[in-house]
Motif scaffolding. Structure first.
Motif, short mmCIF file in Angstrom:
data_model
loop_
_atom_site.label_atom_id
_atom_site.label_comp_id
_atom_site.label_asym_id
_atom_site.label_seq_id
_atom_site.Cartn_x
_atom_site.Cartn_y
_atom_site.Cartn_z
N THR A 249 0.82 -1.22 0.00
CA THR A 249 0.00 0.00 0.00
C THR A 249 0.85 1.27 0.00
OG1 THR A 249 -0.13 0.17 2.43
CG2 THR A 249 -1.78 -1.21 1.33
N VAL A 250 2.16 1.15 0.19
CA VAL A 250 3.02 2.33 0.27
C VAL A 250 2.91 3.25 -0.95
CG1 VAL A 250 5.43 3.11 0.33
CG2 VAL A 250 4.65 1.36 1.92
N PRO A 251 3.01 2.74 -2.19
CA PRO A 251 2.94 3.66 -3.34
C PRO A 251 1.60 4.39 -3.44
CG PRO A 251 2.84 1.37 -4.07
CD PRO A 251 3.24 1.35 -2.63
N TRP A 252 0.51 3.73 -3.04
CA TRP A 252 -0.80 4.39 -3.06
C TRP A 252 -0.83 5.52 -2.04
CZ3 TRP A 252 -4.12 2.64 -6.80
CH2 TRP A 252 -3.83 1.40 -7.37
N THR A 253 -0.22 5.29 -0.88
CA THR A 253 -0.17 6.32 0.16
C THR A 253 0.69 7.50 -0.29
OG1 THR A 253 -0.37 4.59 1.85
CG2 THR A 253 0.39 6.76 2.58
N LEU A 254 1.82 7.19 -0.92
CA LEU A 254 2.71 8.26 -1.40
C LEU A 254 2.04 9.08 -2.49
CD1 LEU A 254 6.13 6.34 -1.61
CD2 LEU A 254 5.42 8.02 0.11
N ALA A 255 1.32 8.42 -3.39
CA ALA A 255 0.61 9.13 -4.46
C ALA A 255 -0.47 10.04 -3.87
CB ALA A 255 0.00 8.13 -5.43
N ALA A 256 -1.21 9.52 -2.89
CA ALA A 256 -2.25 10.32 -2.25
C ALA A 256 -1.64 11.52 -1.52
CB ALA A 256 -3.04 9.46 -1.26
N LEU A 257 -0.51 11.31 -0.87
CA LEU A 257 0.17 12.39 -0.17
C LEU A 257 0.61 13.49 -1.14
CD1 LEU A 257 1.36 13.33 2.58
CD2 LEU A 257 3.47 12.15 1.94
N PHE A 258 1.11 13.08 -2.30
CA PHE A 258 1.59 14.04 -3.30
C PHE A 258 0.43 14.88 -3.84
CE2 PHE A 258 2.98 15.30 -7.58
CZ PHE A 258 4.21 15.88 -7.28
N VAL A 259 -0.74 14.27 -3.99
CA VAL A 259 -1.90 14.98 -4.51
C VAL A 259 -2.53 15.89 -3.46
CG1 VAL A 259 -4.26 14.68 -5.39
CG2 VAL A 259 -2.42 13.22 -6.24
N ILE A 260 -2.58 15.43 -2.22
CA ILE A 260 -3.28 16.15 -1.16
C ILE A 260 -2.47 17.33 -0.62
CG2 ILE A 260 -4.14 15.93 1.22
CD1 ILE A 260 -4.98 13.07 0.51
N THR A 261 -1.15 17.19 -0.55
CA THR A 261 -0.30 18.22 0.09
C THR A 261 -0.53 19.62 -0.46
OG1 THR A 261 1.39 16.54 0.53
CG2 THR A 261 2.05 18.84 0.71
N PRO A 262 -0.62 19.85 -1.79
CA PRO A 262 -0.83 21.22 -2.29
C PRO A 262 -2.10 21.88 -1.77
CG PRO A 262 -0.17 19.78 -4.08
CD PRO A 262 -0.45 18.90 -2.90
N PHE A 263 -3.14 21.07 -1.49
CA PHE A 263 -4.39 21.63 -0.99
C PHE A 263 -4.29 22.08 0.47
CE2 PHE A 263 -5.62 18.84 -4.49
CZ PHE A 263 -6.49 19.66 -5.22
#
Length: 335
Positions: A249-263
């Motif tokens: 699940t790590v890559p899914w978490t990292l991808a979500a983190l990358f998308v959410i952080t700018p908001f």
């Protein structure tokens, strides 16, 4: 001791593997060599049969159903003792079996795993990298706790009774660890038992190998979800959850983190801005290392590049698995 070597269309390498196996330091009357052919269509079987007078036995699967099925065909010919599993690409040290068998003096040990060492084209042995050190440390901790959740699939050993339940659709390294837990045994790592492998002839094939390995691991967990039940498997269930499931699940978490952080960057304290810039820099280094061999050779950049590459492979494998892809038969990587 029975050494089972699994092979599929290995006419170019099977002779070298047999010669390596015949040089192992173990009493001849206590070590049998069996080559399990996964319905090879080249000269592999004929080469193996030419060693019949040296007590090398060929066992051929009737149809090509994969590595584990070929192993099962050979397992059915073994009545007692310890079974050592090895791939054609693996070179075992002369005293490797002697070192390995000592671990079975412990009645709680049901299987042991070798440690991997990769040999470059120049002949140097890798294995001191940060990631390898971390993996070996992790194996030692698992061995001390509830046992390994996965062995080195190219060179490991198990008691015959551990191999009685053999799922041909799950990787043998996971099969063995699961069967140990079922039978009340532990699978442990053996730091002094080494398997040597030559680097892949085509480095680009390494990515495909990672995809194949992960999909097969996911398939195994899909087929045996009961292993996640702590009431039945105790700490072993926790280790499977942490080492296998959470890692995927790590890559899914990292991808979500990358998308959410700018908001979150408008919060005002600058933390999220720093976090987003750090992510951009991290993945920027990985991308630059992909195109620059000189940068990739720097240890700090190599760690970033390898971490990113592994997680892209995990993401790719996860998407393919969820799309319905499964892998049973295997094509040995060219080395």
């Amino acid at each position: 001791m029975t050494l089972i070597v699994t092979a599929y269309n290995e006419e170019k390498r099977i002779k070298e593997k047999i010669e390596n196996s015949l040089e192992l330091e173990y009493p001849d009357d206590k070590l049998s060599l069996v080559v399990a052919s996964d319905s090879s269509t080249d000269e592999t079987d004929a080469i193996v049969q030419s060693y019949a007078e040296q007590n090398v036995r060929l066992v051929r699967a009737e149809e090509r159903l994969g590595k584990e099925n070929a192993q099962l065909t050979a397992i059915k010919t073994v009545d007692a003792g310890i079974i050592v599993f090895s791939d054609v690409a693996t070179r075992i040290e002369p005293d490797g079996i002697v070192k390995l068998v000592r671990y079975f003096d412990d009645p709680d040990v049901g299987a042991i795993s070798s440690e991997d060492r990769f040999v470059s084209k120049e002949g140097s042995v890798a294995g001191e990298g940060a990631y390898v050190k971390y993996e070996m440390w992790l194996r030692k901790q698992e061995s001390r706790l509830a046992g390994l959740v996965g062995l080195s699939g190219s060179f490991f050993a198990a008691r015959v009774e551990v191999c009685e339940q053999w799922d041909i659709h799950s990787p043998s390294d996971f099969n063995t660890a699961l069967n140990c837990a079922r039978a009340g045994y532990k699978a442990v790592t053996a730091p002094d038992v080494l398997g040597f492998y030559t680097d892949l002839a085509d480095p680009s094939k390494e990515y495909a190998r990672k995809i194949r390995t992960v999909i097969r691991g996911m398939t195994a967990l899909e087929r045996h979800p009961e292993v996640l039940n702590p009431g039945k498997f105790g700490l072993f269930a926790y280790q499977v959850f942490a080492h296998k499931l959470l890692r995927w699940t790590v890559p899914w978490t990292l991808a979500a983190l990358f998308v959410i952080t700018p908001f979150c960057m408008g919060e005002g304290d600058g933390f999220y801005t720093f976090a987003y810039v750090a992510q951009l820099a991290f993945y920027g280094i990985a991308l630059a290392a992909h195109w620059s061999e000189s940068l990739r050779n720097k240890s700090w950049a190599k760690i970033i590049y390898f971490f990113t590459q592994v997680n892209i492979a995990l993401l790719d494998a996860g998407i393919q698995f969820l799309s319905g892809k499964r892998m049973t038969v295997w094509q040995p990587s060219a080395r």
